[in-house]
Design a protein around this motif. Structure first.
Motif, PDB file in Angstrom:
ATOM      1  N   GLY A   8       0.827  -1.213   0.000  1.00 25.41           N
ATOM      2  CA  GLY A   8       0.000   0.000   0.000  1.00 25.41           C
ATOM      3  C   GLY A   8       0.855   1.253   0.000  1.00 25.41           C
ATOM      4  O   GLY A   8       1.698   1.439   0.884  1.00 25.41           O
ATOM      5  N   ILE A  11      -0.964   7.180   2.489  1.00 25.52           N
ATOM      6  CA  ILE A  11      -0.279   7.993   3.510  1.00 25.52           C
ATOM      7  C   ILE A  11       0.335   7.112   4.603  1.00 25.52           C
ATOM      8  O   ILE A  11       1.448   7.404   5.087  1.00 25.52           O
ATOM      9  CB  ILE A  11      -1.250   9.054   4.115  1.00 25.52           C
ATOM     10  N   ALA A  12      -0.335   6.012   4.972  1.00 22.88           N
ATOM     11  CA  ALA A  12       0.178   5.180   6.067  1.00 22.88           C
ATOM     12  C   ALA A  12       1.459   4.460   5.619  1.00 22.88           C
ATOM     13  O   ALA A  12       2.507   4.555   6.274  1.00 22.88           O
ATOM     14  CB  ALA A  12      -0.895   4.170   6.502  1.00 22.88           C
ATOM     15  N   GLY A  13       1.391   3.762   4.485  1.00 18.52           N
ATOM     16  CA  GLY A  13       2.543   2.996   4.002  1.00 18.52           C
ATOM     17  C   GLY A  13       3.739   3.884   3.686  1.00 18.52           C
ATOM     18  O   GLY A  13       4.887   3.573   4.049  1.00 18.52           O
ATOM     19  N   ILE A  31       4.788  -2.085  -2.271  1.00 18.85           N
ATOM     20  CA  ILE A  31       4.021  -2.698  -3.368  1.00 18.85           C
ATOM     21  C   ILE A  31       2.629  -2.080  -3.364  1.00 18.85           C
ATOM     22  O   ILE A  31       1.969  -2.046  -2.320  1.00 18.85           O
ATOM     23  CB  ILE A  31       3.861  -4.218  -3.142  1.00 18.85           C
ATOM     24  N   SER A  32       2.194  -1.568  -4.505  1.00 21.10           N
ATOM     25  CA  SER A  32       0.849  -1.002  -4.550  1.00 21.10           C
ATOM     26  C   SER A  32       0.290  -1.118  -5.953  1.00 21.10           C
ATOM     27  O   SER A  32       1.024  -0.961  -6.934  1.00 21.10           O
ATOM     28  CB  SER A  32       0.880   0.454  -4.102  1.00 21.10           C
ATOM     29  N   GLY A  33      -0.988  -1.414  -6.045  1.00 19.52           N
ATOM     30  CA  GLY A  33      -1.565  -1.695  -7.353  1.00 19.52           C
ATOM     31  C   GLY A  33      -2.260  -0.512  -8.000  1.00 19.52           C
ATOM     32  O   GLY A  33      -2.562  -0.536  -9.193  1.00 19.52           O
ATOM     33  N   VAL A  77      -1.138  -7.447  -4.379  1.00 24.65           N
ATOM     34  CA  VAL A  77      -0.779  -8.678  -3.681  1.00 24.65           C
ATOM     35  C   VAL A  77      -2.018  -9.558  -3.644  1.00 24.65           C
ATOM     36  O   VAL A  77      -3.084  -9.110  -3.215  1.00 24.65           O
ATOM     37  CB  VAL A  77      -0.288  -8.359  -2.245  1.00 24.65           C
ATOM     38  N   ALA A 103      -0.812  -1.990   4.681  1.00 28.68           N
ATOM     39  CA  ALA A 103      -1.332  -0.601   4.705  1.00 28.68           C
ATOM     40  C   ALA A 103      -2.222  -0.419   3.478  1.00 28.68           C
ATOM     41  O   ALA A 103      -2.009   0.466   2.660  1.00 28.68           O
ATOM     42  CB  ALA A 103      -0.175   0.388   4.703  1.00 28.68           C
ATOM     43  N   SER A 106      -8.871   1.333   2.457  1.00 27.92           N
ATOM     44  CA  SER A 106     -10.290   0.961   2.497  1.00 27.92           C
ATOM     45  C   SER A 106     -10.816   0.676   1.098  1.00 27.92           C
ATOM     46  O   SER A 106     -10.146   0.948   0.097  1.00 27.92           O
ATOM     47  CB  SER A 106     -11.130   2.121   3.042  1.00 27.92           C
ATOM     48  N   TYR A 125     -13.240   6.513  -4.480  1.00 30.55           N
ATOM     49  CA  TYR A 125     -12.116   6.237  -3.573  1.00 30.55           C
ATOM     50  C   TYR A 125     -10.776   6.315  -4.284  1.00 30.55           C
ATOM     51  O   TYR A 125      -9.864   7.000  -3.846  1.00 30.55           O
ATOM     52  CB  TYR A 125     -12.297   4.843  -2.926  1.00 30.55           C
ATOM     53  N   ILE A 151     -17.752  11.511   1.994  1.00 28.71           N
ATOM     54  CA  ILE A 151     -17.366  11.274   0.600  1.00 28.71           C
ATOM     55  C   ILE A 151     -18.573  11.533  -0.311  1.00 28.71           C
ATOM     56  O   ILE A 151     -18.428  12.092  -1.402  1.00 28.71           O
ATOM     57  CB  ILE A 151     -16.794   9.846   0.420  1.00 28.71           C
ATOM     58  N   GLU A 154     -18.862  15.161  -0.984  1.00 28.32           N
ATOM     59  CA  GLU A 154     -17.798  15.588  -1.912  1.00 28.32           C
ATOM     60  C   GLU A 154     -18.181  15.244  -3.351  1.00 28.32           C
ATOM     61  O   GLU A 154     -17.994  16.034  -4.268  1.00 28.32           O
ATOM     62  CB  GLU A 154     -16.479  14.861  -1.597  1.00 28.32           C
ATOM     63  N   PHE A 244      -7.869 -10.062   0.506  1.00 26.16           N
ATOM     64  CA  PHE A 244      -6.756 -10.910   0.049  1.00 26.16           C
ATOM     65  C   PHE A 244      -6.046 -11.605   1.221  1.00 26.16           C
ATOM     66  O   PHE A 244      -5.182 -12.442   1.007  1.00 26.16           O
ATOM     67  CB  PHE A 244      -5.761 -10.084  -0.776  1.00 26.16           C
ATOM     68  N   VAL A 291      -9.122   7.983   8.709  1.00 26.11           N
ATOM     69  CA  VAL A 291      -8.777   9.388   8.445  1.00 26.11           C
ATOM     70  C   VAL A 291      -7.282   9.516   8.152  1.00 26.11           C
ATOM     71  O   VAL A 291      -6.480   8.680   8.550  1.00 26.11           O
ATOM     72  CB  VAL A 291      -9.185  10.357   9.589  1.00 26.11           C
ATOM     73  N   TYR A 293      -4.785  11.695   9.023  1.00 27.40           N
ATOM     74  CA  TYR A 293      -3.684  11.941   9.963  1.00 27.40           C
ATOM     75  C   TYR A 293      -3.408  10.740  10.851  1.00 27.40           C
ATOM     76  O   TYR A 293      -2.275  10.550  11.296  1.00 27.40           O
ATOM     77  CB  TYR A 293      -3.922  13.218  10.791  1.00 27.40           C
TER      78      TYR A 293
HETATM   79  C1  LIG Z   1     -12.634  11.126  -1.624  1.00 25.53           C
HETATM   80  C2  LIG Z   1     -11.986  11.021  -0.284  1.00 25.53           C
HETATM   81  C3  LIG Z   1     -11.813  12.159   0.485  1.00 25.53           C
HETATM   82  C4  LIG Z   1     -11.222  12.063   1.739  1.00 25.53           C
HETATM   83  N1  LIG Z   1     -11.060  13.199   2.478  1.00 25.53           N
HETATM   84  C5  LIG Z   1     -10.479  13.128   3.694  1.00 25.53           C
HETATM   85  C6  LIG Z   1     -10.259  14.287   4.463  1.00 25.53           C
HETATM   86  O1  LIG Z   1     -10.617  15.397   4.064  1.00 25.53           O
HETATM   87  N2  LIG Z   1      -9.653  14.161   5.682  1.00 25.53           N
HETATM   88  C7  LIG Z   1      -9.255  12.942   6.144  1.00 25.53           C
HETATM   89  O2  LIG Z   1      -8.711  12.854   7.255  1.00 25.53           O
HETATM   90  N3  LIG Z   1      -9.446  11.819   5.425  1.00 25.53           N
HETATM   91  C8  LIG Z   1     -10.041  11.878   4.236  1.00 25.53           C
HETATM   92  N4  LIG Z   1     -10.240  10.733   3.490  1.00 25.53           N
HETATM   93  C9  LIG Z   1      -9.775   9.450   4.052  1.00 25.53           C
HETATM   94  C10 LIG Z   1      -8.289   9.288   3.798  1.00 25.53           C
HETATM   95  O3  LIG Z   1      -8.008   9.549   2.439  1.00 25.53           O
HETATM   96  C11 LIG Z   1      -7.852   7.873   4.180  1.00 25.53           C
HETATM   97  O4  LIG Z   1      -8.063   7.735   5.568  1.00 25.53           O
HETATM   98  C12 LIG Z   1      -6.404   7.615   3.859  1.00 25.53           C
HETATM   99  O5  LIG Z   1      -6.127   7.811   2.489  1.00 25.53           O
HETATM  100  C13 LIG Z   1      -6.042   6.175   4.220  1.00 25.53           C
HETATM  101  O6  LIG Z   1      -4.694   5.983   3.978  1.00 25.53           O
HETATM  102  P1  LIG Z   1      -4.078   4.524   3.902  1.00 25.53           P
HETATM  103  O7  LIG Z   1      -2.618   4.715   3.648  1.00 25.53           O
HETATM  104  O8  LIG Z   1      -4.490   3.752   5.102  1.00 25.53           O
HETATM  105  O9  LIG Z   1      -4.778   3.809   2.673  1.00 25.53           O
HETATM  106  P2  LIG Z   1      -5.019   4.228   1.154  1.00 25.53           P
HETATM  107  O10 LIG Z   1      -4.852   5.668   0.934  1.00 25.53           O
HETATM  108  O11 LIG Z   1      -6.309   3.607   0.773  1.00 25.53           O
HETATM  109  O12 LIG Z   1      -3.851   3.478   0.387  1.00 25.53           O
HETATM  110  C14 LIG Z   1      -3.806   2.084   0.300  1.00 25.53           C
HETATM  111  C15 LIG Z   1      -3.227   1.671  -1.027  1.00 25.53           C
HETATM  112  O13 LIG Z   1      -3.021   0.264  -1.026  1.00 25.53           O
HETATM  113  C16 LIG Z   1      -3.429  -0.261  -2.259  1.00 25.53           C
HETATM  114  N5  LIG Z   1      -3.789  -1.691  -2.070  1.00 25.53           N
HETATM  115  C17 LIG Z   1      -4.889  -2.186  -1.490  1.00 25.53           C
HETATM  116  N6  LIG Z   1      -4.870  -3.535  -1.504  1.00 25.53           N
HETATM  117  C18 LIG Z   1      -3.726  -3.887  -2.128  1.00 25.53           C
HETATM  118  C19 LIG Z   1      -3.140  -5.126  -2.463  1.00 25.53           C
HETATM  119  N7  LIG Z   1      -3.727  -6.281  -2.164  1.00 25.53           N
HETATM  120  N8  LIG Z   1      -1.956  -5.117  -3.106  1.00 25.53           N
HETATM  121  C20 LIG Z   1      -1.348  -3.929  -3.435  1.00 25.53           C
HETATM  122  N9  LIG Z   1      -1.855  -2.732  -3.146  1.00 25.53           N
HETATM  123  C21 LIG Z   1      -3.038  -2.707  -2.492  1.00 25.53           C
HETATM  124  C22 LIG Z   1      -4.617   0.561  -2.644  1.00 25.53           C
HETATM  125  O14 LIG Z   1      -4.876   0.429  -4.015  1.00 25.53           O
HETATM  126  C23 LIG Z   1      -4.139   1.949  -2.221  1.00 25.53           C
HETATM  127  O15 LIG Z   1      -3.401   2.540  -3.233  1.00 25.53           O
HETATM  128  C24 LIG Z   1     -10.813  10.805   2.234  1.00 25.53           C
HETATM  129  C25 LIG Z   1     -10.987   9.661   1.466  1.00 25.53           C
HETATM  130  C26 LIG Z   1     -11.571   9.768   0.216  1.00 25.53           C
HETATM  131  C27 LIG Z   1     -11.747   8.525  -0.600  1.00 25.53           C
END
Ligand SMILES: Cc1cc2nc3c(=O)[nH]c(=O)nc-3n(C[C@H](O)[C@H](O)[C@H](O)COP(=O)(O)OP(=O)(O)OC[C@H]3O[C@@H](n4cnc5c(N)ncnc54)[C@H](O)[C@@H]3O)c2cc1C
Length: 443
Positions: A8, A11-13, A31-33, A77, A103, A106, A125, A151, A154, A244, A291, A293
């Protein structure tokens, strides 16, 4: 030196990778798709509305990753073998790891609605969702959005900005009323309607109908109505992206279950960000927090642990911010939809119905518990400190100037807010002068 694999590139990864690099020489692979490079998901709507290009949502230049020895692999993955510490990718290659960080974020909820997989039916998303919306918005005469959260609104704003009529189906009696108290929720109902969005409260999707090419042509609601449309947005919440992992032996709940160190039940496997679920919520926090942060905080925390400094995840005081069309919203601490037994509320709304503040405090001790603001931007650090210092509601009201970003703008309302509080509570509060000393001490 360990071989750390991160699934992933959100932001987390990416935060985990950056901090592992800062603190170690470990080999790091992400690794991210979804996309080649990390981008800001929260900015996707502005790409659609033409305020920025997709490239501008990428916080780092493309050379950043190589320079920092972070390898990027674009693939999904398919499965994780925790016995042999290997991952199987969708291009059928395998990758080994010493430490694994999950990471994966959703995925938008779908509740088995007939027609949910038709063309022109999409969540909002991913980068791919944005492409789908862009494509089907071109000849769209009406869009229907299903699910009234952050969402959903938005997506309504995005489509309305292109003059596409939007019908917004919301299951609840009032917009986001599971989170917002009635006053704020009703303010947003009004605001949505003023933007000519056709808000249908207490209305559920039953079915999406197809045209002869397999594209959505209408939705049927539980009110027996058929609404013609060419685009359907499914925004009824999100769930951790963990399908997965079903056969992996990693313990799953709604998300990947982790302890306070963000460790799963399998040694050397961690989960962070939207996909992670605490066994038990920390304090009043929800076990899963989707979220931005908190993903960043978890990324930093897990990096420390992996670099030899075991660190517990401590999210601190809750805060969040969002935008409801053109009204900015912030929340600090706790203010539930319904007050709890020990809680009292103070609500002030400007006569234009677009600006309000809502305080929550303890009835007996007067301790400030939290607040919502709409249309007024306040300083996070100041509220964080007041919550830590357990200030009284009176203190917070008298010192609001310290928290205010825009004193000129706010000055107009300050007297009115205090006057209302004084009237309701039989107090004589007066605004204290803004103190830069107090504010700068927080930096
Ligand atoms: C339209 C929208 C607006 C938002 N606005 C806000 C906001 O204003 N404030 C706020 O706090 N939060 C907001 N959020 C929520 C915030 O974006 C998420 O909480 C945050 O992006 C989560 O980060 P993450 O790193 O956990 O996961 P993600 O950002 O979802 O990244 C995970 C990545 O892993 C990849 N992945 C998943 N499964 C696999 C796999 N099996 N193999 C390889 N790759 C994989 C995914 O494709 C993705 O690229 C918003 C979300 C959306 C969708």
């Amino acid at each position: 030196m360990k071989n750390v694999i991160i699934i992933g590139n959100g932001i987390a990864g990416v935060t985990a990778a950056r901090h592992i690099r800062k603190n170690s020489d470990h080999k790091i692979t992400i690794i991210s798709g979804e996309t080649d490079y990390f981008f800001s998901r929260t900015a996707l709507m502005y790409v659609f509305m033409g305020h920025m290009k997709f490239e501008h949502t990428q916080p780092y230049e493309n050379w950043f990753w190589k320079k920092n020895r972070i390898d990027l692999v674009k693939a999904f993955v398919k499965s994780v073998d925790t016995t042999n510490k290997t991952l199987l990718l969708d291009n059928n290659t395998t990758i080994v790891y010493d430490d694994l960080i999950i990471a994966t974020g959703s995925t938008p909820n779908k509740f088995g609605w007939p027609g949910q997989d038709l063309k022109a039916v999409t969540g909002m998303y991913s980068r791919q969702d944005l492409d789908t919306i862009t494509e089907y918005a071109k000849d769209c005469k009406r869009a229907v959005i299903v699910g009234g959260g952050l969402i959903g609104i938005e997506m309504a704003e995005m489509l309305a900005s292109k003059n596409i009529p939007v019908t917004f189906l919301v299951r609840e009696k009032s917009f986001w009323n599971g989170v917002l108290p009635a006053q704020e929720s009703e303010m947003i109902n009004r605001h949505i309607r003023e933007h000519h969005i056709d808000l249908r409260l207490e209305t559920n999707l039953v079915e999406i109908l197809s045209d002869e090419n397999g594209r959505a042509k209408a939705v049927v609601t539980d009110k027996g109505e058929t609404i013609e449309c060419n685009l359907v947005g499914l925004t009824a919440g999100v769930s951790p992206n963990i399908n997965f992992l079903k056969e992996s032996g990693i313990e799953l709940g709604r998300g990947v279950l982790v302890n306070r160190h963000l460790e799963t039940n399998i040694p050397n496997v961690y989960a962070i960000g939207d996909c992670a679920q605490q066994h038990q919520g920390i304090g009043e926090r929800r076990p899963i927090e989707a979220v931005w942060y908190t993903g960043r905080m978890m990324g930093e925390t897990v990096a420390r642990t992996i670099c030899g400094v075991p660190t517990e995840y401590q999210p601190g005081h809750w805060f969040n911010s969002a935008k409801f069309l053109d009204i900015e919203y912030q929340t600090y601490g706790w203010i539930w939809a319904q007050p709890r037994e020990n809680e009292a509320r103070f609500y002030w709304e400007h006569k234009d119905g677009k600006i309000c503040v809502h305080f929550n405090y303890d009835k007996i001790s007067r301790k400030f518990i939290g607040l919502n603001t709409f249309g007024i931007r306040l300083r996070h650090k100041v509220f964080d400190k007041w919550l830590t210092d357990e200030r009284s509601v009176e203190y917070v009201l008298e010192h609001l100037k310290d928290a205010n970003f825009d004193p000129e703008f706010y000055k107009q309302y300050e007297a009115e807010i205090l006057q209302k509080f004084n009237q309701e509570n039989n107090t004589q509060l007066v605004p204290k002068k803004k103190s830069w000393k107090r504010i700068l001490n927080l930096a």
